[in-house]
Design an enzyme around this catalytic site. Structure first.
Site, PDB file in Angstrom:
ATOM      1  N   LYS A   1     -27.601   3.928  13.055  1.00  0.00           N
ATOM      2  CA  LYS A   1     -28.359   2.940  12.284  1.00  0.00           C
ATOM      3  C   LYS A   1     -29.745   3.490  11.941  1.00  0.00           C
ATOM      4  O   LYS A   1     -30.182   3.445  10.805  1.00  0.00           O
ATOM      5  CB  LYS A   1     -28.463   1.640  13.085  1.00  0.00           C
TER       6      LYS A   1
ATOM      7  N   GLU B   1     -29.531  11.704  20.925  1.00  0.00           N
ATOM      8  CA  GLU B   1     -28.181  12.198  21.251  1.00  0.00           C
ATOM      9  C   GLU B   1     -27.428  12.566  19.973  1.00  0.00           C
ATOM     10  O   GLU B   1     -26.811  13.628  19.872  1.00  0.00           O
ATOM     11  CB  GLU B   1     -27.379  11.112  21.994  1.00  0.00           C
TER      12      GLU B   1
ATOM     13  N   GLU C   1     -26.032  -5.709  26.503  1.00  0.00           N
ATOM     14  CA  GLU C   1     -27.217  -5.326  25.713  1.00  0.00           C
ATOM     15  C   GLU C   1     -27.780  -6.544  24.977  1.00  0.00           C
ATOM     16  O   GLU C   1     -28.981  -6.640  24.744  1.00  0.00           O
ATOM     17  CB  GLU C   1     -26.869  -4.197  24.714  1.00  0.00           C
TER      18      GLU C   1
ATOM     19  N   HIS D   1      -3.758  -1.984  40.720  1.00  0.00           N
ATOM     20  CA  HIS D   1      -3.537  -1.028  41.810  1.00  0.00           C
ATOM     21  C   HIS D   1      -4.840  -0.371  42.229  1.00  0.00           C
ATOM     22  O   HIS D   1      -4.846   0.682  42.860  1.00  0.00           O
ATOM     23  CB  HIS D   1      -2.497   0.008  41.385  1.00  0.00           C
TER      24      HIS D   1
ATOM     25  N   LYS E   1     -35.838   5.971  26.880  1.00  0.00           N
ATOM     26  CA  LYS E   1     -35.855   6.959  25.789  1.00  0.00           C
ATOM     27  C   LYS E   1     -37.207   7.680  25.761  1.00  0.00           C
ATOM     28  O   LYS E   1     -37.267   8.906  25.633  1.00  0.00           O
ATOM     29  CB  LYS E   1     -35.656   6.269  24.435  1.00  0.00           C
TER      30      LYS E   1
HETATM   31  O1  F6P Z   1     -30.260   2.738  22.712  1.00  0.00           O
HETATM   32  C1  F6P Z   1     -29.583   1.589  22.350  1.00  0.00           C
HETATM   33  C2  F6P Z   1     -29.222   1.610  20.915  1.00  0.00           C
HETATM   34  O2  F6P Z   1     -30.332   1.350  20.144  1.00  0.00           O
HETATM   35  C3  F6P Z   1     -28.095   0.632  20.597  1.00  0.00           C
HETATM   36  O3  F6P Z   1     -28.554  -0.641  20.394  1.00  0.00           O
HETATM   37  C4  F6P Z   1     -27.473   1.270  19.419  1.00  0.00           C
HETATM   38  O4  F6P Z   1     -26.192   0.759  19.170  1.00  0.00           O
HETATM   39  C5  F6P Z   1     -27.489   2.716  19.843  1.00  0.00           C
HETATM   40  O5  F6P Z   1     -28.704   2.866  20.517  1.00  0.00           O
HETATM   41  C6  F6P Z   1     -27.382   3.717  18.738  1.00  0.00           C
HETATM   42  O6  F6P Z   1     -28.416   3.564  17.823  1.00  0.00           O
HETATM   43  P1  F6P Z   1     -28.323   4.211  16.402  1.00  0.00           P
HETATM   44  O7  F6P Z   1     -27.140   3.630  15.716  1.00  0.00           O
HETATM   45  O8  F6P Z   1     -29.608   3.875  15.710  1.00  0.00           O
HETATM   46  O9  F6P Z   1     -28.164   5.692  16.580  1.00  0.00           O
END
Ligand code: F6P
Length: 534
Positions: free
Chosen positions: A199, A205, A342, A373, A499
């Site tokens: 987003k 990452e 969340e 199990h 973060k």
């Molecule tokens: O760190 C949490 C978060 O902001 C989530 O809410 C979101 O789904 C995820 O990281 C990934 O964020 P992005 O889509 O901006 O990479």
């Protein structure tokens, strides 16, 4: 508008009185004996999902009091505010419009956002069809994390029988490069398409993995990199800057964990095609209408959200176990963890007042029958009572009718066993007359107290439309409990500190010359020890 805390309302006090009078010691077995119609009286039909709410520690009076609580907390008004596009995410000054992503033209809530969503959907669905048709792509790798991973992954796994067999789908989330390396080993870059889903297009990452994927593709001889990298984002400029050749957009009014209906679902669209994706949206929309229109006593998401409050705050249950009795739903618990924890893992209300009552429970689970199990021992005989949510699918997509019957029987038997238990007297009856002290001690360990509640959600089959309805059901249930508690379910500030500190720690690890004097001694010495192990 500010509200009093939820536990200061008349309905809350009424519920506390009911809890003290009959909620705490509510006996499910007794309730079924006294009210033979209990099962049908507490069944709720929602679009594509049948909810059996009879194995819960409640009766008509408790349910009515919970509905009164919803009314006093303005759940319906908040729902309507969300659906009409008020900026209910107040900490980020945003509207919350995931329902607009699945709103068809002419529906009661159709508006400019829904029209924009349909225009973008037409573009990414056409692209998905093109990828499916031209046969050049053998592997699609979605790089994304959280909401940019869990929804698409869960859906592609769940809808396996509907997925095109000519393309393999992979999901890389973890910045631990074992994830990417394992995925890429054996892939041919020339026929691999990367969907970089983020987003913000600022998530470390995802950017680290996207860069590694680009390096890998380049090293494999790919010269037209942009053709292999698609960005899906609410920040198209950043996506282009990072080398994405094609970019599909969504908007800040779609929360990450509510985004699988947007272009974030591109991997789903490539997997199941345009018609399948549209069916998923239609299923979710049908549940949206149910949430918007059904009377509270027949409103499945609302009732589930209210039961969640009843258990969390009155019974004090701290967790809920998710038991999907379908192999395809094995990623559902992980998806629901983000959706609920969340959204509702908040310690202050919308006015910033500390919560006097608990909010999100812990969600966890494994597909049935595997969980039976493993941790079901604790569900049956542990000291804590943990409500279980059974998700049962009537028709499988395989031809093995007998094994499916075994699966269904297990689901029904588990919810029944949790409820009826097995008393010491029943166990002792097997032991014969005059049992010794040792036999009595063993028998006690073999007895089940029962009276452990569960929901059973029953669906006909796991197809795109039903999955859409099932997921929207959970979104609205989370909305309901958040509205009762008076918290903002649509921000996630709790992930930010980690973060920021990760960036700081990484900078110090990259440059060991930087002072560590201001770090706590645990972090500093772990850093030091890692360095000595390098
Ligand atoms: O760190 C949490 C978060 O902001 C989530 O809410 C979101 O789904 C995820 O990281 C990934 O964020 P992005 O889509 O901006 O990479």
């Amino acid at each position: 508008m500010s509200q009093p805390p939820c536990d200061q309302t008349a309905a809350w006090h009424q519920l506390q009185t009911l809890f003290n009078a009959r909620g705490r010691d509510f006996d499910l077995r007794q309730a079924f004996l006294e009210h033979p119609q209990r099962s049908s009286a507490m069944a709720v039909e929602a679009p594509m999902v049948f909810g059996d709410l009879s194995k819960h520690l409640w009766d008509d009076g408790i349910r009515d009091a919970l509905i009164a609580l919803a009314a006093e907390r303005g759940v319906a008004e908040r729902r309507d505010a969300m659906l009409r596009g008020d900026a209910i995410n107040t900490t980020e000054h945003r509207t919350v419009r995931h329902a607009a992503l699945r709103t068809p033209a002419g529906a009661p809530t159709d508006d400019a956002s829904a029209a924009l969503a349909r225009t973008e959907a037409a573009k990414f669905l056409a692209y998905a069809e093109q990828i499916r048709a031209d046969g050049k792509i053998t592997d699609v790798v979605n790089i994304g994390i959280g909401g940019s991973d869990l929804g698409p992954q869960m859906a592609v796994v769940a809808l396996h029988p509907h997925v095109t067999p000519s393309i393999r789908f992979h999901f890389v989330a973890n910045v631990d490069a074992h994830d990417l390396d394992t995925t890429l080993s054996g892939l041919n870059a020339a026929s691999t398409l990367f969907l970089v889903s983020s987003k913000t297009f600022g998530t470390r990452e995802t950017l680290v993995n996207a860069q590694l994927a680009m390096d890998w593709a380049r090293a494999q001889g790919v010269t037209d990199l942009p053709a292999h990298f698609v960005g899906v984002t609410a920040n198209p400029e950043a996506a282009r800057k990072h080398g994405m050749g094609t970019v599909f957009q969504f908007w800040d009014w779609v929360g990450g964990r509510y985004s699988m209906w947007s272009a974030i679902g591109l991997s789903i669209a490539i997997a199941i095609g345009k018609d399948g994706f549209q069916a998923m949206l239609d299923g979710a929309h049908a549940m949206d209408r149910h949430f918007a229109e059904a009377a509270p006593a027949q409103n499945l998401p609302m009732l589930l959200g209210l039961i969640d409050v009843w258990y969390r705050n009155f019974h004090g249950f701290g967790s809920r176990s998710i038991a999907p009795y379908h192999h395809g739903l094995r990623r559902l618990p992980a998806y629901l963890q983000q959706l609920e924890m969340e959204s509702n893992g908040k310690w202050v209300d919308r006015d910033g007042h500390p919560m006097a009552v608990g909010t999100s429970p812990v969600l966890w689970g494994e597909p049935g029958t595997n969980g039976q199990h493993s941790y079901f021992q604790m569900l049956h005989q542990g000291t804590d009572r943990i409500p279980v949510e059974f998700i049962v699918v009537a028709h499988p997509d395989h031809p093995h009718a007998a094994s499916h019957r075994t699966l269904l029987a297990n689901a029904l038997a588990q919810s029944r066993a949790l409820m009826i238990g097995r008393s010491l007297e029943e166990v002792l009856a097997d032991a014969g007359p005059a049992p010794s002290d040792e036999v009595i001690a063993v028998s006690k360990q073999r007895a089940f107290r029962g009276n452990r509640p569960s929901t059973t959600l029953l669906i006909e089959r796991l197809d795109p439309k039903t999955l859409g309805a099932l997921i929207a059901l959970h979104e609205h249930r989370v909305f309901t409990s958040a509205a009762v508690w008076g918290i903002n379910a649509f921000d996630q500030w709790g992930v930010e500190l980690g973060k920021t500190l990760a960036l700081d720690v990484e900078a110090r690890m990259t440059d060991p010359g930087r002072s560590r004097a201001d770090l706590d001694s645990s972090t500093a010495s772990l850093m030091h020890r890692l360095e000595s192990m390098a």
